[in-house]
Design an enzyme around this catalytic site. Sequence first.
Site, PDB file in Angstrom:
ATOM      1  CG  MET A 110     -23.534   1.462 -15.195  1.00  0.00           C
ATOM      2  SD  MET A 110     -22.292   0.834 -16.328  1.00  0.00           S
ATOM      3  CE  MET A 110     -20.773   1.181 -15.429  1.00  0.00           C
ATOM      4  CG  ASP A 111     -26.692   7.126 -13.158  1.00  0.00           C
ATOM      5  OD1 ASP A 111     -27.022   5.999 -13.580  1.00  0.00           O
ATOM      6  OD2 ASP A 111     -27.417   7.803 -12.412  1.00  0.00           O
ATOM      7  CB  VAL A 112     -20.346   8.899 -14.874  1.00  0.00           C
ATOM      8  CG1 VAL A 112     -19.239   9.755 -15.494  1.00  0.00           C
ATOM      9  CG2 VAL A 112     -20.514   9.248 -13.393  1.00  0.00           C
TER      10      VAL A 112
END
Length: 395
Positions: free
Chosen positions: A168-170
């Site tokens: 999700m961060d990526v």
Amino acid sequence: MLDDLVVLELASVLAGPSVGQFFAELGATVLKVENPRTNGDVTRQWHAPDVDGDGHEDRSAYFCCCNHGKQSIALNLSTEAGQALLHELAEDADVVLASYRPGTAEALGADYETLSAVNPDLIYGHVTGYGPDRERAGYDAVIQAESGFMHMNGPADGPPTKLPVALMDVLAAHQLKEGLLVALLRRGQGSGGAYVPVSLLQSAVSGLANQATNWLVAGHSPQRMGSAHPNIAPYGTPYSTADDQSIVLAVGTDPQFAALCDVLGRPGLADDPRFATNAERVAHRDVLHAVLADRIRQFDHDALLADLHEHGVPVGTVRDVPTVFEQPAVEKTILDWADAPAGIRQTAFPHPEEAARALRPPPRYAEHTAAILHERLGCSPDRVDVLAQDDVIIR
């Protein structure tokens, strides 16, 4: 490529710092502003359990995945003097990267409204959990749960399962890169500065792709099904070979399936009404899986892959991370120095090698504080001493 660009990174952990390294790899000057109250980016201390003092105690493997090419300045933004220094740095900056939860940046004098008053052409990228109007903090694992990824991931008879990468961060990092590049393009056309907010939740949902439209278009709610694909078969499920290696097929067309059957010595399978079309293969995936598993188990890995590749059947080996980096095509993704921890590139496209050669290793905490204050703000050694004594900076 972006040699004249100056980026102030007020972000920590993964999403924002990934964008900072992206710009650094393209030649930008990236100043990582770190918080003395937390001894810098929290990921500096996120060591793997088998790491036992490798001489890089403040540069954990996690930290090194997204902090190459930067300069580190430790600046206490809870002080007026620290905020004043930040505002001086912002005067000559092009981009700010922030990951504060809504409301925190305002308290630190690091919000878009404050910094754009100092520099109207500033482009401010802001990663939040749920949007700039919701104070709730965002964490990758929670977003995985709330965006549907965990519900879909794992074996059919098992529990919801978190992905092994903070995807999700990526995804949010990629969204932010795109938004910032568009803002830079528009600024070059005369539109001035911009506020570019990106939320983890919206980025995650945008990454649901066909799984989202399976529901929105067809009313099908995706469920856990291991590595199988909801719309294609055989696609994604691992199979064991005679020498106990695992392969994955990605058969997306009927001709590819016919070629697979030929290689496996079962050409008649392609004409079987249960398997003749992708729709039928999906409907009878369990029977198909059993047939394929039995046949593939009779072949040695290397010979089978060579034959499948020759016949144009999409197939690959299930690799662990060490063997991933044995592949020639992966070599250029590695960032390595003799006297500093390694990392991986954020850019997966060709760009001038001059920028790559000039890239710095990941910075030690507060490594460049004094140099940044002297070279960029003209601070004298005496002023730096006073700032350090007043706990405004760490050097």
